[in-house]
Design an enzyme around this catalytic site. Sequence first.
Site, short mmCIF file in Angstrom:
data_model
loop_
_atom_site.label_atom_id
_atom_site.label_comp_id
_atom_site.label_asym_id
_atom_site.label_seq_id
_atom_site.Cartn_x
_atom_site.Cartn_y
_atom_site.Cartn_z
N LYS A 167 38.19 89.81 35.61
CA LYS A 167 38.01 90.08 34.19
C LYS A 167 36.54 90.24 33.86
O LYS A 167 35.71 89.46 34.30
CB LYS A 167 38.62 88.96 33.37
N GLU A 204 52.58 86.55 38.12
CA GLU A 204 52.19 85.26 37.53
C GLU A 204 52.74 85.12 36.12
O GLU A 204 53.18 86.11 35.50
CB GLU A 204 50.67 85.13 37.52
N1 PSU Z 1 44.54 88.17 34.13
C1 PSU Z 1 44.83 88.61 32.89
N2 PSU Z 1 45.07 87.66 31.92
C2 PSU Z 1 45.08 86.32 32.21
C3 PSU Z 1 44.78 85.88 33.54
C4 PSU Z 1 44.51 86.86 34.44
O1 PSU Z 1 44.84 89.81 32.64
O2 PSU Z 1 45.36 85.52 31.35
C5 PSU Z 1 44.79 84.41 33.92
C6 PSU Z 1 45.21 84.31 35.39
O3 PSU Z 1 46.31 83.44 35.44
C7 PSU Z 1 44.02 83.72 36.10
C8 PSU Z 1 43.47 82.85 35.01
O4 PSU Z 1 44.38 83.03 37.26
O5 PSU Z 1 43.56 83.70 33.86
C9 PSU Z 1 42.07 82.39 35.32
O6 PSU Z 1 41.80 81.25 34.55
P1 PSU Z 1 40.56 80.31 34.91
O7 PSU Z 1 39.35 81.16 34.64
O8 PSU Z 1 40.68 79.15 33.96
O9 PSU Z 1 40.71 79.89 36.35
#
Ligand code: PSU
Length: 315
Positions: free
Chosen positions: A159, A25
């Site tokens: 996370k 990603e």
């Molecule tokens: N994992 C990481 N750092 C990030 C992300 C994931 O170590 O920045 C990103 C990924 O792209 C994941 C997003 O899909 O954060 C999730 O964001 P949200 O909670 O707004 O859906």
Amino acid sequence: MTLPLSLSPEVASAMEAGRPVVALESTIITHGMPRPRNVETARLVEAEIRAADAVPATIAVLDGMLHVGLTDAQLDALADSQNVAKLSRADLAVAIATGATGATTVAATMIAARLAGIEVFATGGIGGVHRGAESTFDISADLRELSETPVTVVAAGAKAILDLPKTWEVLETLGVPVIAYGQDTIPAFWSATSPYPAPLRLDRARDIAASHVMRGTLGVPGGQLVANPIPSQDEIAAEELAPVIEAAVGEARDQGISAKSVTPFLLTRIFEMTEGRSLEANVALVLNNARLAAGIAHEISVIRRESKATDDLSL
Ligand code: PSU
Ligand code: MN
């Protein structure tokens, strides 16, 4: 309407030859890590996948083109740009249709990987159910994507800024296999273990690959989440991180941070409060996930080749 999808020459020839390819990603580069470590890490991850004899395919939307596999120059430009859009399932079509540029989240990267025929994807941690979701309703689109799109995602769990038990409950409800790799608990991103027992445990890349293929054979839509623990020498203990996460979540609430900004805000504050240690752990776990993903991609390509050989024999 034709899809503006562009595979890099390296990715296109690997797909053609049935070689293992691992999707990556780009939101982790633009919104997940500070410069210059973001682009350095992106390159290290690609190198790790190449060292494991697989091909990396970093995914992003550039000027309305969905790119699978970026050149060094494209990666640099994306990592350097300020205020680049964060594209998830909801935004992807609009971004492509209007010629925009943006980084793909786990959800959007899964969609792109499937379109390109890539079955394995490595990242840091998926999005999930945010703390306080009972009032904010903030649940990442990553969860539903896992239930719909047939890509195996290798992450260090979700996370730890999230409400982890609720995240695991939602994935169970959606029918997404959460497979801990080599241990009985679900890892918690910066920490290798957690109090949460893993619904499924597999110890070999071959078994993860076979389960991925079997899900498709059964006709059950969706992918798998492989929860790969951070190597113990790189982890930050959960007890040590808990008050830091609490403080960051409290600040986000007090400052009214919402929607797409929540995850980047929390990651940045935790980076600052741990004086960069959270970033070092994040880099280590992403590399570890890239290695496992390459192994799974290898095993899937072996299974696909074997079943093709059997089909050819029976013709
Ligand atoms: N994992 C990481 N750092 C990030 C992300 C994931 O170590 O920045 C990103 C990924 O792209 C994941 C997003 O899909 O954060 C999730 O964001 P949200 O909670 O707004 O859906
Ligand atoms: Mn959200």
